[in-house]
Design a protein around this motif. Structure first.
Motif, mmCIF file in Angstrom:
data_model
loop_
_atom_site.group_PDB
_atom_site.id
_atom_site.type_symbol
_atom_site.label_atom_id
_atom_site.label_comp_id
_atom_site.label_asym_id
_atom_site.label_seq_id
_atom_site.Cartn_x
_atom_site.Cartn_y
_atom_site.Cartn_z
ATOM 1 N N MET A 179 0.209 0.063 -19.774
ATOM 2 C CA MET A 179 1.262 0.117 -18.753
ATOM 3 C C MET A 179 0.682 0.699 -17.472
ATOM 4 O O MET A 179 -0.109 1.638 -17.511
ATOM 5 N N ASN A 180 1.087 0.144 -16.350
ATOM 6 C CA ASN A 180 0.667 0.678 -15.058
ATOM 7 C C ASN A 180 1.666 1.718 -14.565
ATOM 8 O O ASN A 180 2.810 1.783 -15.018
ATOM 9 N N ILE A 181 1.231 2.546 -13.639
ATOM 10 C CA ILE A 181 2.115 3.419 -12.871
ATOM 11 C C ILE A 181 1.952 3.009 -11.413
ATOM 12 O O ILE A 181 0.844 3.075 -10.867
ATOM 13 N N THR A 182 3.018 2.548 -10.776
ATOM 14 C CA THR A 182 2.933 2.144 -9.375
ATOM 15 C C THR A 182 3.126 3.372 -8.489
ATOM 16 O O THR A 182 4.236 3.899 -8.378
ATOM 17 N N ASP A 183 2.052 3.834 -7.899
ATOM 18 C CA ASP A 183 2.117 4.972 -6.978
ATOM 19 C C ASP A 183 1.670 4.582 -5.573
ATOM 20 O O ASP A 183 1.462 5.441 -4.719
ATOM 21 N N VAL A 184 1.559 3.281 -5.330
ATOM 22 C CA VAL A 184 1.273 2.756 -3.993
ATOM 23 C C VAL A 184 1.588 1.262 -4.008
ATOM 24 O O VAL A 184 1.495 0.613 -5.048
ATOM 25 N N GLY A 185 2.015 0.733 -2.869
ATOM 26 C CA GLY A 185 2.055 -0.714 -2.704
ATOM 27 C C GLY A 185 3.354 -1.425 -2.989
ATOM 28 O O GLY A 185 3.502 -2.589 -2.654
ATOM 29 N N HIS A 186 4.341 -0.735 -3.624
ATOM 30 C CA HIS A 186 5.607 -1.414 -3.923
ATOM 31 C C HIS A 186 6.560 -1.208 -2.758
ATOM 32 O O HIS A 186 7.043 -0.101 -2.530
ATOM 33 N N LEU A 187 6.835 -2.278 -2.033
ATOM 34 C CA LEU A 187 7.702 -2.190 -0.864
ATOM 35 C C LEU A 187 9.169 -2.293 -1.262
ATOM 36 O O LEU A 187 9.513 -2.679 -2.369
ATOM 37 N N SER A 188 10.047 -1.938 -0.346
ATOM 38 C CA SER A 188 11.478 -1.910 -0.641
ATOM 39 C C SER A 188 12.035 -3.297 -0.915
ATOM 40 O O SER A 188 13.083 -3.450 -1.529
ATOM 41 N N SER A 189 11.340 -4.334 -0.467
ATOM 42 C CA SER A 189 11.603 -5.696 -0.918
ATOM 43 C C SER A 189 10.423 -6.120 -1.773
ATOM 44 O O SER A 189 9.280 -5.790 -1.468
ATOM 45 N N ASP A 190 10.706 -6.860 -2.852
ATOM 46 C CA ASP A 190 9.625 -7.253 -3.752
ATOM 47 C C ASP A 190 8.739 -8.350 -3.169
ATOM 48 O O ASP A 190 7.759 -8.736 -3.785
ATOM 49 N N ALA A 191 9.080 -8.861 -2.003
ATOM 50 C CA ALA A 191 8.278 -9.933 -1.415
ATOM 51 C C ALA A 191 7.674 -9.502 -0.084
ATOM 52 O O ALA A 191 7.778 -10.174 0.930
ATOM 53 N N ASP A 192 7.054 -8.315 -0.107
ATOM 54 C CA ASP A 192 6.165 -7.889 0.970
ATOM 55 C C ASP A 192 6.851 -7.475 2.261
ATOM 56 O O ASP A 192 6.233 -7.499 3.325
ATOM 57 N N SER A 193 8.120 -7.098 2.208
ATOM 58 C CA SER A 193 8.770 -6.634 3.421
ATOM 59 C C SER A 193 9.395 -5.268 3.180
ATOM 60 O O SER A 193 9.659 -4.872 2.050
ATOM 61 N N GLY A 194 9.612 -4.547 4.264
ATOM 62 C CA GLY A 194 10.220 -3.221 4.150
ATOM 63 C C GLY A 194 9.189 -2.126 4.032
ATOM 64 O O GLY A 194 7.993 -2.335 4.221
ATOM 65 N N GLU A 195 9.656 -0.939 3.683
ATOM 66 C CA GLU A 195 8.824 0.250 3.637
ATOM 67 C C GLU A 195 8.319 0.491 2.220
ATOM 68 O O GLU A 195 8.969 0.128 1.243
ATOM 69 N N ASP A 196 7.135 1.100 2.101
ATOM 70 C CA ASP A 196 6.582 1.470 0.809
ATOM 71 C C ASP A 196 7.538 2.457 0.132
ATOM 72 O O ASP A 196 7.915 3.476 0.702
ATOM 73 N N LYS A 197 7.922 2.168 -1.125
ATOM 74 C CA LYS A 197 8.869 3.021 -1.829
ATOM 75 C C LYS A 197 8.333 4.442 -2.010
ATOM 76 O O LYS A 197 9.101 5.406 -1.997
ATOM 77 N N MET A 198 7.023 4.577 -2.203
ATOM 78 C CA MET A 198 6.451 5.912 -2.365
ATOM 79 C C MET A 198 6.584 6.721 -1.082
ATOM 80 O O MET A 198 6.887 7.916 -1.106
ATOM 81 N N LEU A 199 6.372 6.066 0.053
ATOM 82 C CA LEU A 199 6.524 6.742 1.340
ATOM 83 C C LEU A 199 7.984 7.117 1.585
ATOM 84 O O LEU A 199 8.294 8.184 2.128
ATOM 85 N N MET A 200 8.896 6.260 1.137
ATOM 86 C CA MET A 200 10.320 6.570 1.240
ATOM 87 C C MET A 200 10.643 7.852 0.478
ATOM 88 O O MET A 200 11.379 8.724 0.955
ATOM 89 N N GLY A 201 10.091 7.969 -0.729
ATOM 90 C CA GLY A 201 10.330 9.167 -1.535
ATOM 91 C C GLY A 201 9.747 10.414 -0.896
ATOM 92 O O GLY A 201 10.369 11.488 -0.911
ATOM 93 N N ALA A 202 8.549 10.276 -0.326
ATOM 94 C CA ALA A 202 7.899 11.417 0.314
ATOM 95 C C ALA A 202 8.708 11.899 1.523
ATOM 96 O O ALA A 202 8.879 13.099 1.738
#
Length: 468
Positions: free
Chosen positions: A67-90
């Motif tokens: 299993m992976n842990i996504t700690d970078v790269g997953h944007l608020s839209s799953d198709a490459d748009s919006g803000e990085d979810k990790m940055l949103m949390g920070a």
């Protein structure tokens, strides 16, 4: 080895499970994006994937699960748009991205422990695999499946004969959007192309950046699972799991890039769990308040009541959550536990009477992971014409898959000094491993303690522990 039938999203039908190598199963599950607590809708998928893994082990397969842990790269839209979810949390919590990742990673595994979800054999954070991502992207460019535009690297879906092999979607449907995933990107040659690597042109305040042949940047979300799976499980994957919302675009893109990179079919079976819904629809973190395991505990529910709630429904059916139903499950669970606890465990087993129920359980759970039918077999055992010792032994066997602690007696929280010293030493070792970013070792220590019936929980005040 008993026969297992699974619904395969790839073929859209239930079919016999046949692994690439006899007796062995390479299993991959998409892990969490660790920017917030997991809600119970997320955890439904992990519960059912856990049952799948334990079913395969129960009938005799040697399973390796990654299993992976996504700690970078997953944007608020799953198709490459919006803000990085990790940055949103920070930003939300005024912490660094890695502090957010560590805290919510530990919170996720704490929730999993409460739900008796086994930790996968390999857990790999995306930030550990930047060289693997870069190598895979370089190979895709060399093979003509990827291109550089506007500083970013894109996968060229026009080079594929059937991009929609998993999702059965078409370009006309995408024009109105699947989820929130259609946003105009002038760099793309086709609207279905997706980003493999972002450069600084995509972000100004991104905290995590790495050097690459295309400039300083970070990987797209979709490349993570492909590279991590191939790194740990090789070129041939038996089963890939995830929630139904991963089918498009995430898993569709995984197939595209993996098979382009490898030059052959990558994964034979795709296992998807449908949504948990509340009265307003699909549960989502974007709604603000959402249901967590801790919230259920605060309302007096044992987390295993929620596990049983999930097991009473088939994983390929949407499940509606409400407290009235959960209360009914709670009452049923407590009654079931008391009934099992009342069994006299002493006495000789009666194999000739046990065999039909063992066969019925395997048939149920092997019928596309029919957990509801498997639970019915448990109740049938309690009503069966056999002695208590045989009933208890059967339920103990079945609970290897169901993991409801049906035969586990609650122990008093009495701790001797030697045990306390042992646990504190393990906590210190885990803290040191996390400081060195050796998350695999940290996870192994957590699992070692869990195997001994000890749960650790990370809080803002430090790490606490208790006996399960």
């Amino acid at each position: 080895m008993s026969k297992i039938n699974l619904y395969n999203t790839l073929t859209k039908k239930i079919e016999p499970f046949v692994p690439n190598v006899e007796g062995k199963v390479n299993l991959y599950t998409c892990g969490p994006t660790v920017y917030h607590f997991a809600h119970i809708g997320n955890l439904r998928s992990y519960i059912m994937e856990d049952v799948l893994e334990k079913t395969l082990r129960y009938v005799g397969y040697d399973v390796k699960r990654v299993m992976n842990i996504t700690d970078v790269g997953h944007l608020s839209s799953d198709a490459d748009s919006g803000e990085d979810k990790m940055l949103m949390g920070a930003k939300r919590e005024h912490k660094s991205v890695m502090e957010i990742a560590a805290f919510y990673r530990d919170a996720f595994f704490s929730d999993c422990a409460k739900l008796n979800i086994k930790t996968p054999d390999v857990v790999e954070p995306a930030t550990n695999c930047i060289p693997e991502f870069i190598h895979m992207i370089e190979t895709l460019i060399e093979k003509g499946y990827a291109y550089v535009a506007g500083g970013n690297v894109y996968f060229d879906t026009s080079k594929l004969d059937n991009y929609y092999v998993l999702s059965n979607q078409n370009e006309e449907e995408l024009m109105v959007g699947a989820r929130d995933d259609v946003e105009e990107d002038s760099n793309k040659r086709s609207k279905t192309d997706f980003v493999l690597w972002f450069t600084k042109s995509k972000f100004d305040d991104q905290e995590l950046k790495w050097d690459s042949p295309w400039g300083v940047g970070y990987p797209g979300w979709h490349i993570e699972c492909s590279a991590i799976s191939i790194k740990h499980l090789g070129e041939h994957l038996d089963i890939h799991c995830g929630g139904i919302d991963n089918v498009f675009p995430h898993h569709t893109n995984e197939i595209a890039q993996s098979e382009a990179y490898l030059g052959h079919k990558w994964c034979n079976y795709w296992f998807h769990v449908l949504h948990l819904n509340d009265s307003t629809g699909k549960m989502s973190k974007s709604k603000g308040d959402f249901l967590t395991v801790s919230l259920l505990e605060s309302k007096g529910y044992d987390p295993l009541v929620y596990r049983m709630f999930c097991l009473q429904s088939h994983y390929r059916k949407p499940l509606l959550f409400n407290y009235e139903v959960l209360d009914n499950v709670k009452a049923a669970y407590e009654k079931l536990k008391k009934k099992v606890a009342s069994l006299d465990k002493e006495g000789e087993l009666q194999p000739e009477k046990m065999n039909p129920y063992q066969e019925a359980f395997v048939q149920a759970i092997g019928n596309d992971i029919n957990t509801s039918q498997a639970l019915t077999v448990v109740y049938d055992v309690l009503k069966a014409d056999m002695n208590d010792a045989s009933k208890f032994a059967l339920i103990e066997q079945f609970d290897q898959v169901l993991s409801l602690d049906l035969t586990l007696e609650k122990q008093e929280d009495t701790v001797d000094e030697d045990l306390a010293a042992y646990v504190e030493e393990k906590i210190a070792q885990r803290k040191a491993a996390r400081k060195e970013k050796d998350f695999a070792k940290a996870d192994a220590i957590r699992q070692e303690l869990l195997d001994k019936g000890i749960e650790i929980k990370d809080t803002r005040e430090g790490t606490t522990w208790n006996l399960l």
